[in-house]
Each structure stands twice: as C-alpha cells, then as structure tokens.
Scaffold this active site. Sequence first.
Site, PDB file in Angstrom:
ATOM      1  CB  VAL A 187      -0.951   0.005   1.216  1.00  0.00           C
ATOM      2  CG1 VAL A 187      -1.790   1.281   1.228  1.00  0.00           C
ATOM      3  CG2 VAL A 187      -1.849  -1.220   1.196  1.00  0.00           C
ATOM      4  CG  ASP A 192      -3.616  -6.634  17.228  1.00  0.00           C
ATOM      5  OD1 ASP A 192      -3.644  -5.878  18.222  1.00  0.00           O
ATOM      6  OD2 ASP A 192      -2.565  -6.995  16.677  1.00  0.00           O
ATOM      7  CE  LYS A 241      -1.414  -3.138  17.048  1.00  0.00           C
ATOM      8  NZ  LYS A 241      -0.520  -3.761  18.059  1.00  0.00           N
ATOM      9  CG  ASN A 247      -2.713  -3.898  13.201  1.00  0.00           C
ATOM     10  OD1 ASN A 247      -1.598  -3.950  12.678  1.00  0.00           O
ATOM     11  ND2 ASN A 247      -3.026  -4.608  14.268  1.00  0.00           N
TER      12      ASN A 247
END
Length: 472
Positions: A148, A191, A193, A196
Amino acid sequence: MRFSNPLELEDFLLQQRLVEPEQLRGGGDLPQTADELLSDLERRGVLTSYQTGKLRRGETDGLRVGQYRLLYRNAAGSFARVFRGCSVEDGSMVGVKVLRQRLASDPRAVTLFRREGELGKRLKHKNIVPIYDVGQDGDQHYITMEFVEGGNFRDFIKIRKSFSPEEATKYVLDIAEGLNYALGLGLTHRDLKLTNVLLSAQGVAKLVDFGLAGNDNGLSQFEESVDRAVEYASLERGTNAPANDPRSDLYFLGAIYYELLTGVPPYPPTKSSAERKDFRRYCNIRPLRSVNPSLPSNVIQIVERLMEISPSDRYQKPAEVIADLKDVLGQSADSKAPATPGPQDRPAQPTVICVETRPKQQDALREYFTKHSYRVLMLGDPQRALQRMKTERPAGLVVMAEMSEHEARDFYAKGIAACRKSGTAFILALSRGLNSLRDELAASPGVSRVLAQPVTLRDIRCAIEELRAAAK
C-alpha cells in the site's frame, strides 16, 4: 560474511538475484573495493540503504525470502517485521511480512503466523489489504500482501495531528465496512489499532493484520503469549464479554475515531503490560466534547456509543454504525455551513509524486508536502513514476533519486514529455555529483525546473508553485 573484493561481492549479488548483470556497471571507474561497489550501487538506486547497510555489516541473511528482494523495513513488532519487497521475476512491489527469527523454532508462533496468512487469503474486500501467499524459505516464514503506497494512521497522526470530522468519518466508515465484511465470514479482528489500518495514496483506509481474527476458541492459547490483543483481553474480562465478541472491535474502532478527530488517544499510551491489563484504563475516558468542543454533536454521539464500557450499550454490529456514519457524511454533504463543508465542496487536494529511495529523505518530503496541503505519492523508482503519470494527473513530479549522467539525461527527456501531456510541474533535483548538468538540462523548454545542490524543500515547493502559476 564479509566480502574481500568487488568480484566476490558481485558473485553474491548475482547469485542471490539482488541485482541484474547490466546493473553492476554504472559507466564510471571500476570500484576498487567491495565498499566502493556498494556505495556506487546505492548512489545509482540499484541497492537500497537497507540492503547496503546489511552487506557492510557482513549480514547476508534477510536480503531475500523466496522470490522477493527485501528493499526496506517498513514496520517492526514483537512478532514479525514488515518489508517492502520486489519480485525477482517481474519486478512487482509487494509487502512482505517475515516472522521474527527467534520465533521460527516455536511451533505455536509458526502456527499462528501461518494461520494469519491462510485466513487472510480468504478476505477479499476493498477495505482489507489482500494476502497473496504464505511461504517458507529455509527457516524463514513469510506472508506476501498488497504493498500500500501510503502509511498507517499512526504515521499520519504524527504528521497531520488530527483529521477533519468529514475525513475521519470517511476513514472510520471504510474500517467499519471491512469489519462488517469479515464478520459476515464469522471473523472478528481482535487487534484493531492505528498501526493496523493503512491509508492508501488514493485515500482509502484498509485493515491489515488479521492474525488474531477470532473464529475458534483454540486461539486464546496464543493471544497474550505474543503480547498482542492485551487490550482486548483486559476489556472483555472486565465486562464479562463472550469470546470473539464483535462489539470489542467496535470499542476499539471508537478509540481510532477519537484519535483521528483529536490527535490524542482516549487512554494514555503505555508499553507496560500491567497498565494495559488495568480495566480502569478503558473506563476513565476523557469526554470527547471536552477535548474538542467544536466537533459536530452527531459525530460525538457515535464515538461515545462505540466506546460505551458495557457491551450491551454499544452498537451491536458494524452494520449499525455504518448506517450512522453514512448519515453523518450525507448531512455534511448537504450542509451549507462554511465551518463544515462536505467533501465535494472542498477544493481537490493537489498531488505531488516524489521519487526518492532514502527513507529519511522520504519521511522529510512526505511530512513537508503534507503540511503544505499536498497529497504525497512516494515512489522509489523513476520509471514507476512515469507509469503512474499515465493514470495520475499530479500537480508536481519531484525526482531526487541518485542517477548516473546518462540516466539523468534519459529520464529528464522522458519526464518532460510525460509532464507536458498532463500539465505537471517537473522538478529534477540533481545530486552533488551532477550539478554540472544543470545548465545543459535547464536549457530544455517546458514545464520543468532543474535544481542543483544545495536544495531545500522550500526551493522544491516554490518551484512547483511557480511553474503551476505560469501554466495558468
């Protein structure tokens, strides 16, 4: 392994397919030492600073896994490292996640890592980074995924500090749609956050790292053993939430929304495991309205409902918050108030494509142009920049990559042609060794500016803006 002479180094680079034979000679004097050869290859952009740094230290592992050269380390955690990789077969860029070497002999860690990759291959959604393959090269375990062009939201917060309500809402909607899709397959993220969630150069938020995505009870044996999802476990213990509760993802989605809006986290950041396990940390949230009283009331209400400490008081599914987020964006688009214009009422953010291979210089360019309201697309290869010019119409193309005289002349001619077609301001910042080319290249007519060292970031921005103004 240290190399005693250039020929020994060349043999290794060719054997490992880190370079192509035609890349070894740059047209200048033949290097007399292995270090001189490394310096020449880095200057010409054939090898990256990450690669030459390892080779100078005599480290020959971690330069390639499977068919992928590892170009830069993008991120590192206690469980794995993430690299920008390049296929030796077709030159395509990918993200490569490599399990840490100290965990490669731990069957539980390897199982969890491979589980992440195999599960991720099932997830096909515009707001989730796709996983391509799960592989092993010797004792190295790795996962390949879409690379990305952009960065994670923690990086953007450091630069931007905070986002407008419209931007933050749009990005949180992207995340919620990714969560909703995963939940349709019976998966929760577990998970969630800032690090991420990646923001692409096209302005799309994408979820990454479904390593703890919940769909089986056997996963609990892994979670805290690798120091991940401690926050999830602490919140759920304190609220008696069931296993794999999708409402836990929604609480931490609210925490992301809170920080995007304010630039500060809802609870104090800490590396202390004891503090992260303290349930009171998640209860004593400073009211969003007191942090930024100017935020729209409907946005505040969504954040507060997402972060209700009791799961029964939160949104129950991502689909519910998606509906409210879309309402917020619809109201913003219809609003006539100048203080909160809709996305289509704001002028389009101009894009600048920057070509630079050195990580520190990349960070400086990205931070500087973002602060001056540019969208930044960072590339390491001048030829890839020309390819992107076919689909992008950027305000500026800035090239700072190290090149030989021949490469600089050739690329300058190609860059001029591409920028004339798109009306793009073309800035070529020569390296110190090529300052003598300035007058020769600057004599070419067009929408370009050739800058000789020393060059400041302000010089580059002013050159772009002067060329754009002249074009009008």
